[in-house]
Design a protein around this motif. Structure first.
Motif, PDB file in Angstrom:
ATOM      1  N   VAL A  85      24.448  33.821   8.742  1.00  0.00           N
ATOM      2  CA  VAL A  85      24.797  34.794   9.783  1.00  0.00           C
ATOM      3  C   VAL A  85      24.172  34.358  11.108  1.00  0.00           C
ATOM      4  N   PRO A  86      24.949  34.276  12.175  1.00  0.00           N
ATOM      5  CA  PRO A  86      24.400  33.855  13.466  1.00  0.00           C
ATOM      6  C   PRO A  86      23.419  34.883  14.015  1.00  0.00           C
ATOM      7  N   ASN A  87      22.389  34.362  14.673  1.00  0.00           N
ATOM      8  CA  ASN A  87      21.473  35.220  15.408  1.00  0.00           C
ATOM      9  C   ASN A  87      21.404  34.707  16.838  1.00  0.00           C
ATOM     10  N   VAL A  88      21.591  35.620  17.792  1.00  0.00           N
ATOM     11  CA  VAL A  88      21.586  35.227  19.200  1.00  0.00           C
ATOM     12  C   VAL A  88      20.552  36.039  19.974  1.00  0.00           C
ATOM     13  N   LYS A  89      20.117  35.458  21.079  1.00  0.00           N
ATOM     14  CA  LYS A  89      19.201  36.148  21.979  1.00  0.00           C
ATOM     15  C   LYS A  89      19.726  36.004  23.396  1.00  0.00           C
ATOM     16  N   GLU A  90      19.887  37.131  24.066  1.00  0.00           N
ATOM     17  CA  GLU A  90      20.366  37.104  25.446  1.00  0.00           C
ATOM     18  C   GLU A  90      19.323  36.484  26.362  1.00  0.00           C
ATOM     19  N   VAL A  91      19.757  35.530  27.185  1.00  0.00           N
ATOM     20  CA  VAL A  91      18.884  34.921  28.188  1.00  0.00           C
ATOM     21  C   VAL A  91      19.546  35.106  29.549  1.00  0.00           C
ATOM     22  N   GLY A  92      18.850  35.762  30.450  1.00  0.00           N
ATOM     23  CA  GLY A  92      19.419  36.018  31.765  1.00  0.00           C
ATOM     24  C   GLY A  92      18.721  37.177  32.447  1.00  0.00           C
ATOM     25  N   PRO A  93      19.129  37.500  33.661  1.00  0.00           N
ATOM     26  CA  PRO A  93      20.318  36.945  34.310  1.00  0.00           C
ATOM     27  C   PRO A  93      20.044  35.656  35.100  1.00  0.00           C
ATOM     28  N   TYR A  94      21.030  34.761  35.046  1.00  0.00           N
ATOM     29  CA  TYR A  94      21.105  33.653  35.986  1.00  0.00           C
ATOM     30  C   TYR A  94      21.968  34.188  37.141  1.00  0.00           C
ATOM     31  N   VAL A  95      21.355  34.323  38.302  1.00  0.00           N
ATOM     32  CA  VAL A  95      21.981  35.046  39.406  1.00  0.00           C
ATOM     33  C   VAL A  95      22.555  34.070  40.432  1.00  0.00           C
ATOM     34  N   TYR A  96      23.796  34.333  40.805  1.00  0.00           N
ATOM     35  CA  TYR A  96      24.478  33.546  41.842  1.00  0.00           C
ATOM     36  C   TYR A  96      24.937  34.495  42.956  1.00  0.00           C
ATOM     37  N   ARG A  97      24.857  34.009  44.176  1.00  0.00           N
ATOM     38  CA  ARG A  97      25.434  34.756  45.297  1.00  0.00           C
ATOM     39  C   ARG A  97      26.894  34.316  45.438  1.00  0.00           C
ATOM     40  N   GLN A  98      27.768  35.287  45.386  1.00  0.00           N
ATOM     41  CA  GLN A  98      29.196  34.998  45.456  1.00  0.00           C
ATOM     42  C   GLN A  98      29.717  35.369  46.851  1.00  0.00           C
ATOM     43  N   TYR A  99      30.059  34.339  47.631  1.00  0.00           N
ATOM     44  CA  TYR A  99      30.574  34.552  48.979  1.00  0.00           C
ATOM     45  C   TYR A  99      32.105  34.547  48.926  1.00  0.00           C
ATOM     46  N   ARG A 100      32.697  35.495  49.641  1.00  0.00           N
ATOM     47  CA  ARG A 100      34.152  35.617  49.636  1.00  0.00           C
ATOM     48  C   ARG A 100      34.699  35.675  51.058  1.00  0.00           C
ATOM     49  N   HIS A 101      35.798  34.996  51.268  1.00  0.00           N
ATOM     50  CA  HIS A 101      36.542  35.139  52.511  1.00  0.00           C
ATOM     51  C   HIS A 101      38.003  34.846  52.232  1.00  0.00           C
ATOM     52  N   LYS A 102      38.855  35.204  53.167  1.00  0.00           N
ATOM     53  CA  LYS A 102      40.291  35.046  52.971  1.00  0.00           C
ATOM     54  C   LYS A 102      40.844  34.017  53.937  1.00  0.00           C
ATOM     55  N   GLU A 103      41.778  33.233  53.425  1.00  0.00           N
ATOM     56  CA  GLU A 103      42.395  32.171  54.219  1.00  0.00           C
ATOM     57  C   GLU A 103      43.911  32.276  54.161  1.00  0.00           C
ATOM     58  N   ASN A 104      44.551  31.516  55.076  1.00  0.00           N
ATOM     59  CA  ASN A 104      46.025  31.438  55.129  1.00  0.00           C
ATOM     60  C   ASN A 104      46.651  32.821  55.262  1.00  0.00           C
ATOM     61  N   LEU A 105      46.070  33.651  56.137  1.00  0.00           N
ATOM     62  CA  LEU A 105      46.592  35.006  56.325  1.00  0.00           C
ATOM     63  C   LEU A 105      47.891  34.991  57.117  1.00  0.00           C
ATOM     64  N   GLU A 106      48.804  35.819  56.670  1.00  0.00           N
ATOM     65  CA  GLU A 106      50.102  35.917  57.333  1.00  0.00           C
ATOM     66  C   GLU A 106      50.647  37.329  57.134  1.00  0.00           C
ATOM     67  N   PHE A 107      51.073  37.957  58.224  1.00  0.00           N
ATOM     68  CA  PHE A 107      51.651  39.295  58.160  1.00  0.00           C
ATOM     69  C   PHE A 107      53.169  39.202  58.044  1.00  0.00           C
ATOM     70  N   THR A 108      53.749  40.174  57.346  1.00  0.00           N
ATOM     71  CA  THR A 108      55.203  40.281  57.353  1.00  0.00           C
ATOM     72  C   THR A 108      55.640  40.789  58.723  1.00  0.00           C
ATOM     73  N   ASP A 109      56.919  40.661  59.036  1.00  0.00           N
ATOM     74  CA  ASP A 109      57.415  41.020  60.364  1.00  0.00           C
ATOM     75  C   ASP A 109      57.133  42.474  60.725  1.00  0.00           C
ATOM     76  N   ASP A 110      57.195  43.370  59.747  1.00  0.00           N
ATOM     77  CA  ASP A 110      56.972  44.793  60.038  1.00  0.00           C
ATOM     78  C   ASP A 110      55.499  45.192  59.954  1.00  0.00           C
ATOM     79  N   LYS A 111      54.612  44.212  59.714  1.00  0.00           N
ATOM     80  CA  LYS A 111      53.155  44.428  59.665  1.00  0.00           C
ATOM     81  C   LYS A 111      52.714  45.317  58.505  1.00  0.00           C
TER      82      LYS A 111
END
Length: 514
Positions: A85-111
């Motif tokens: 039977v498997p036995n596991v132990k949680e190790v963490g948290p390994y923390v990352y900063r997640q940066y988000r931005h948006k690219e290739n933005l385009e509006f439809t004609d009626d906005k």
């Protein structure tokens, strides 16, 4: 004498009338005018229009999200390989900063719609992760080997060849069911396979390249590299087209198309070819919600990484950093209620053979097969198998906790601003015997945990201050004006009325001179 009496009554009457008018205006301002003005201002401020502050925050999210990874370290790998039977132990948290931005933005004609790609970048946070490091050594399930074996199981005639070539394909270090690995390699940098293969191994690697899941990338030298999240780093999660709120603020943020599709092709459709509920794209991508949220319903969120819409239900009112918010949480209809009796049998794709499941192909309660979404046999649950069926709670060492492992979102109801939240999911694979594969010969069948993640947000102090100045303090000021006029007017009117009645009563008691 009559002159002075009349003049005194007149002043009291005027004060009473003023008090009455103040109370009426206070009620009108507080319950009609102010809410209307606030609503109009919020509607204007939350529209996604170029050149506005809101749009700038939409394009460049002003603070990083927290991406926490908890890895399940296997403490008895040799025993498991021998049938234990498997036995596991949680190790963490390994923390990352997640940066988000948006690219290739385009509006439809009626906005009314804006099209974009959301780019995400992950950077390891040494301070938040300490004392843990990306260079730690952990023993985990060999995900890339297990994934290839389960895919090859669909063509049993090839299993014998694959069994003889495991070391050539995966490398001597990674040719067993479990592997010792560093978090940096497991999560983002990658683990090599198919490095300079020859003969039959080269043929096998070509087959892997043709059918590889998202988590396996082809490198410039032709070799392959597996990681849990490397394919998400410095990339986008698809082409989105969402409503800007122009013309109908209630539709702000709602997804119209994802990857140029209004409906998905991931899940099963009905036998007559009609689109199933599973393939319908509902809700927002969580970066923006429509304002004026009610506390008596639910919201839809579309999660691209699991290829489905998720419904979150209102739970309670909460306060964070002095900001009032509504808390929404997932319920049983997320992972526990899947099957024909719940009208969503379309999630039962039946892609992983010889595992504990219902005869109709549906997994037991609390688990969902993402094979057609991820391209590999990944099964999601809530962390530590929270609320899963007993058949899946057979690995030792798991400690499900409702408070720590549930998905929630706190949203400021007037503006729809996300204040705080956490998306928590666990990634698993079935561990089982596969005929003709020696390293699996003695294995028992388990739904085996790999990692669980928490993708979270808590407004930082700058954003808290912005919400306070843009909304909280304004509402407080309006409340002060409202209740000052209302209560003050009522008190003045009541006091003057009582004073007038007392004076009248005293005058009536005066005996006239004869």
């Amino acid at each position: 004498m009559c002159y002075f009496k009349c003049k005194g009554h007149s002043k009291i009457g005027i004060a009473a009338v003023c008090g009455f008018i103040s109370a009426v205006l206070g009620a009108f301002f507080g319950w009609i005018l102010f809410p209307t003005l606030v609503t109009l201002n919020v509607d204007k401020q939350t529209l996604l229009e170029e050149g506005t502050e809101t749009f700038e925050r939409f394009v460049n999210i002003p603070q990083p999200l927290s991406f926490k990874v908890f890895i399940f370290n296997v403490t008895n790998p040799s025993e498991v390989i021998d049938g234990g039977v498997p036995n596991v132990k949680e190790v963490g948290p390994y923390v990352y900063r997640q940066y988000r931005h948006k690219e290739n933005l385009e509006f439809t004609d009626d906005k009314r719609y804006v099209i974009f790609r959301g780019i995400q970048k992950f950077i390891f946070d040494d301070e938040a992760s300490a004392p843990l490091k990306e260079s730690d050594d952990l023993v985990v399930l060999n995900v890339q080997l297990n994934s290839v074996l389960q895919e090859a199981q669909k063509q049993p005639g090839q299993l014998g060849f694959l069994n003889e070539q495991l070391k050539e394909v995966f490398g001597k270090q990674y040719a067993s069911i479990f592997m010792t690995v560093k978090p940096s390699n497991l999560l983002f940098s990658g683990i090599p396979l198919c490095v300079d293969p020859s003969g039959i191994a080269e043929f096998i690697c070509k087959a892997i390249k043709m059918q590889r899941p998202q988590a396996i990338k082809e490198m410039n030298d032709g070799s392959l590299r597996f990681s849990m999240f490397g394919h998400k780093n410095n990339t986008d999660d698809g082409l989105f087209e969402i409503h800007t709120g122009v013309g109908d603020i209630t539709k702000l943020g709602l997804i119209r198309q994802w990857n140029k599709q209004k409906i998905l092709k991931t899940w099963l459709n009905s036998k007559d070819g009609k689109t199933s509920t599973c393939n319908i794209i509902n809700g927002t991508d969580t970066t923006v919600f429509a304002p004026h949220i009610k506390s008596n319903g639910f919201l839809y969120i579309f999660a691209a990484d699991i290829c489905r819409s998720v419904r979150v239900h209102f739970k309670k009112k909460v306060t964070f950093a002095g900001i009032n918010a509504y808390r929404f949480e997932v319920k049983e209809d997320f992972l526990e209620h899947i099957g024909p009796e719940f009208g969503n049998e379309c999630f039962c794709i039946d892609k992983i053979p010889n595992i504990p499941s219902h005869p109709n192909g549906c997994l037991y309660k609390g688990a969902m097969d993402l094979t057609t979404c991820q391209g590999g046999p990944i099964v999601i649950t809530l962390p530590h198998m929270l609320n899963t069926a007993p058949e899946y709670q057979t690995v030792s060492g798991l400690k499900p906790d409702l408070e720590k492992h549930l998905i929630f979102a706190d949203i400021e109801p007037n503006t729809g601003y996300p204040i705080r939240g956490a998306k928590r999911l666990q990634l698993n694979m079935f561990l089982k015997k596969i005929n003709s594969i020696d390293v699996t010969e003695k294995l028992k069948t388990y739904l085996f945990p790999i990692v669980w993640i928490e993708e979270g947000l808590e407004l930082n102090e700058d954003m808290q201050s912005l919400v306070h100045w843009k909304l909280t303090y304004i509402l407080l000021l309006l409340d002060v004006v409202h209740y000052t006029m209302l209560i003050g007017g009522i008190l003045i009117f009541t006091t003057c009325s009582i004073w007038y009645l007392i004076r009248r009563n005293q005058e009536n008691k005066i005996t006239p001179l004869t």
